[in-house]
Design an enzyme around this catalytic site. Sequence first.
Site, PDB file in Angstrom:
ATOM      1  N   ASP A  93       0.541  -6.966 -20.748  1.00 18.05           N
ATOM      2  CA  ASP A  93      -0.048  -5.848 -19.995  1.00 18.05           C
ATOM      3  C   ASP A  93       1.027  -4.507 -19.801  1.00 18.05           C
ATOM      4  OD1 ASP A  93       1.867  -6.809 -18.250  1.00 18.05           O
ATOM      5  OD2 ASP A  93       0.520  -7.337 -16.657  1.00 18.05           O
ATOM      6  N   HIS A  94       2.216  -4.992 -19.817  1.00 14.87           N
ATOM      7  CA  HIS A  94       3.439  -3.890 -19.538  1.00 14.87           C
ATOM      8  C   HIS A  94       3.629  -2.997 -20.624  1.00 14.87           C
ATOM      9  CE1 HIS A  94       3.811  -5.759 -15.617  1.00 14.87           C
ATOM     10  NE2 HIS A  94       5.021  -5.001 -15.517  1.00 14.87           N
ATOM     11  N   ASP A 116       7.162 -11.222 -11.748  1.00 11.76           N
ATOM     12  CA  ASP A 116       6.535  -9.866 -11.577  1.00 11.76           C
ATOM     13  C   ASP A 116       6.644  -9.827  -9.722  1.00 11.76           C
ATOM     14  OD1 ASP A 116       5.297  -7.239 -12.940  1.00 11.76           O
ATOM     15  OD2 ASP A 116       4.626  -7.344 -10.707  1.00 11.76           O
ATOM     16  N   ARG A 130       3.654   1.317  -5.798  1.00 14.13           N
ATOM     17  CA  ARG A 130       5.012   1.551  -5.715  1.00 14.13           C
ATOM     18  C   ARG A 130       5.222   3.080  -6.149  1.00 14.13           C
ATOM     19  NH1 ARG A 130       8.399  -3.155  -7.464  1.00 14.13           N
ATOM     20  NH2 ARG A 130       7.802  -3.986  -5.481  1.00 14.13           N
ATOM     21  N   SER A 144      11.143  -4.145  -7.879  1.00 16.75           N
ATOM     22  CA  SER A 144      10.327  -5.088  -8.993  1.00 16.75           C
ATOM     23  C   SER A 144      11.412  -6.484  -9.207  1.00 16.75           C
ATOM     24  CB  SER A 144      10.386  -4.326 -10.454  1.00 16.75           C
ATOM     25  OG  SER A 144       9.458  -3.275 -10.466  1.00 16.75           O
ATOM     26  N   ARG A 153      12.656  -7.456 -11.845  1.00 14.67           N
ATOM     27  CA  ARG A 153      13.190  -7.617 -13.047  1.00 14.67           C
ATOM     28  C   ARG A 153      14.607  -8.157 -13.054  1.00 14.67           C
ATOM     29  NH1 ARG A 153      12.439  -1.240 -13.825  1.00 14.67           N
ATOM     30  NH2 ARG A 153      10.470  -1.929 -13.121  1.00 14.67           N
TER      31      ARG A 153
END
Length: 805
Positions: free
Chosen positions: A132-133, A197, A480, A689, A691
């Site tokens: 999806d990203h 995520d 965000r 995020s 990440r």
Amino acid sequence: MSLPVESLRRGALSQRHKPWRTLLRCLETHATTVNRDCSSITPPYVQLIEKLGRAQELLNNRPLTLAEKILYSHLTDPEKSLANGGKIRGEVYLQLSLERVAMQDASAQMALLQFMSAGLSRTAVPSSIHCDHLIQASVGADADLQRSIESNKEVFDFLESAARKYGIEFWKPGSGIIHQIVLENYAAPGMLMLGTDSHTPNAGGLGMLAIGVGGADAVDAMTGTPWELKAPQIVGVHLTGKLNGWATPKDLILHLAGKLTVRGGTGRILEYFGPGVFSQSCTGLATVANMGAEVGATTSTFPYTPNMRAYLNATGRAPVAQAADEAAAKGFLSADEGAEYDEVIEVNLSDLEPTINGPFTPDLATPLSKFGAFVQEQGWKDEVSAALIGSCTNSSYEDMTRVAELAKQAKAAGLTTKVPFLCTPGSEQIRATMERDDVTASLEGVGAVVLANACGPCIGQWKRADKKGEENAILTSFNRNFKSRNDGNQLTMNFLASPTIVTAMAFSGKLSFDPTTDSLTTPSGESFKFSPPTGQDLPATGFTPGNIDLYPAYTPEPQPDTEVVISKDSQRLELLEPFTSPFEEGSNNPRALELPTMKVLMKVRGKCTTDHISAAGPWLKYKGHLTNISENLLITAVNDENGDINVAFDHEHDASQSTSDTIPAVAKRFKSRGQPWALVVDDNYGEGSAREHAALQPRFYGCAMILARSFARIHETNLKKQGILPLWFVDKADYARIGSGDALETTGLADLINGNQSATVALKVTKRSGEIFEIPTRHTMSSDQVKWLRAGSALNHIRSQMMSL
């Protein structure tokens, strides 16, 4: 202040789950899809309730919150974690067994690269990958999806081949956004899962605990290693009243973000209770849980409700609903009477009005009725340059039917949107059902462009052609809104609002427009005012799956002969080399278990999110290539010594080098010289995020320690996982005493490594001027996390443990 649940219920469904005796006799009013085998997604309620009983005995049978029940029922060893029976929240590290892992395609790359090095043939828990990203939004769904599949082919091939080899469910590009798919397919009341995520808590809308983590934490679960979490405090949000008019669940969380700020939820779970919970749809609760990440909350959850049951049935999971009904009747899926929260926040939903948050931070909340005046006070142009709805936060059927009603009102009056109006469906199931029920036609009929079922503009994957380098304002229903978050333009002001407010403003084109009071002029010169829209919680004729070729086979068996596809000369994927330990094992050096002397690379000023540390957008293509993505390290961070962005000083450079350079360039210089380094950073470092690249990249360049006024939860854990020591200033004023080029030495770390959990770690600071002083620090390292640090990373420790079996 701690207050008992019962004293706050005021008529809520508080008796020991009396509603479920009635609910079990109710007939479902919504059409359902065909039920599938739910054995792999139904929590083992019998075992969970049994383990919870053991935990309650250790805690002297005190009443428990719902969050505590879910956590304690998933303890690997209740006797070990709760042995003292005293204060648990905020004090004790819990060793937990997870039920599921979900990974999006950007973070899955590094998670899988780490998992592969563990040498296992399959994952220990059901896991899934969601593409999806990496799908960029530009002109529309079909063209964007095809272009993204072609440009990301080697990454998708790698992910699909790894999924096949290890028995992981692979959701193809176009299938939807990870959080929407998890809610539709995997989430279940009382479950405990991890997702790579930060918005994984979205699944809390189904009464579970879903926690966002870095890839290394996901590897814990996939390798069967107990996952560690410091027991969070529990904040009770007591909901009374009922939303009315234009107010939506999105406005509830926007309002709370304004009250709590981006740090108010750190180290805490938000647990909602009270009669107001039961009037919300399941997907509305998911929106609220999703944006709990914006206040730093570990996750959010709600007691099991009839609307959750209806959603499970409508999405083909009736067996899960039936099992949850039985568990709820036994008291498992809501808080006990008399349970105490660390703080209670009262919200009367009847008093909520639409709220707009921003710009540049999700906690700057302004009621809609005051927003026009706020815009005028700030001197901003009274213009909206684009309106965007959908994303993982607000793309439910209810959201889409609500905005479609506004579109129908506008079209009947002869109106079309005045600015680009982009819609992102959350999943292929939502997209297909929207199309079948003419929701898509209603939106396109007033000017909307429907994008691919993917993250797109929400995470910076927006190929925006206009407003480059210009100050402008966009309205989104996303979660965000940090600078450059959506279109890479630091001057774009992103204001967060509900999909209905965003849609209504698209027809005005003005920030000051208030659809609850203001009117628009139609092409015929008449005055038109929107009526408050209503939506359908669930489609009356059930969901339609759409293109099932995008979906995986459920619970696939591993195919061990599958070759994982990684090209040797790839610029997108790179096999990982283990980090080395910073300690001199077996040495007689008295400082062998202290970190080597570090030089301060820079002091970071102010807000520094994971977007600042490891930018997304065009850099997403390098998520599987640590060398390449490390070139973006801290490139939008502000140097406190001169106020410049992406500038660091090298005070020991040779004659061929400059005194200053970009931050990645100076970090590479330090690495080439074998010089360990440290960062000095401000409050809430690493918010945003989940990440893990924001921890991997500094570690790759040789960072050994980060000294902060405070850390965001996920990022601090990610640093520990990669072998970076996070330390907190005891006195935040000491931040001002350290500068670039200063030398730092730890004292007391050896005691901590040798098993003294109460050991204090201090820092000896040697200024470039020669001045020497010591400052106290605070650590949050558990005994297991100390083992990660000593081994050089958590993965190194896990690997050594497996080799010893």
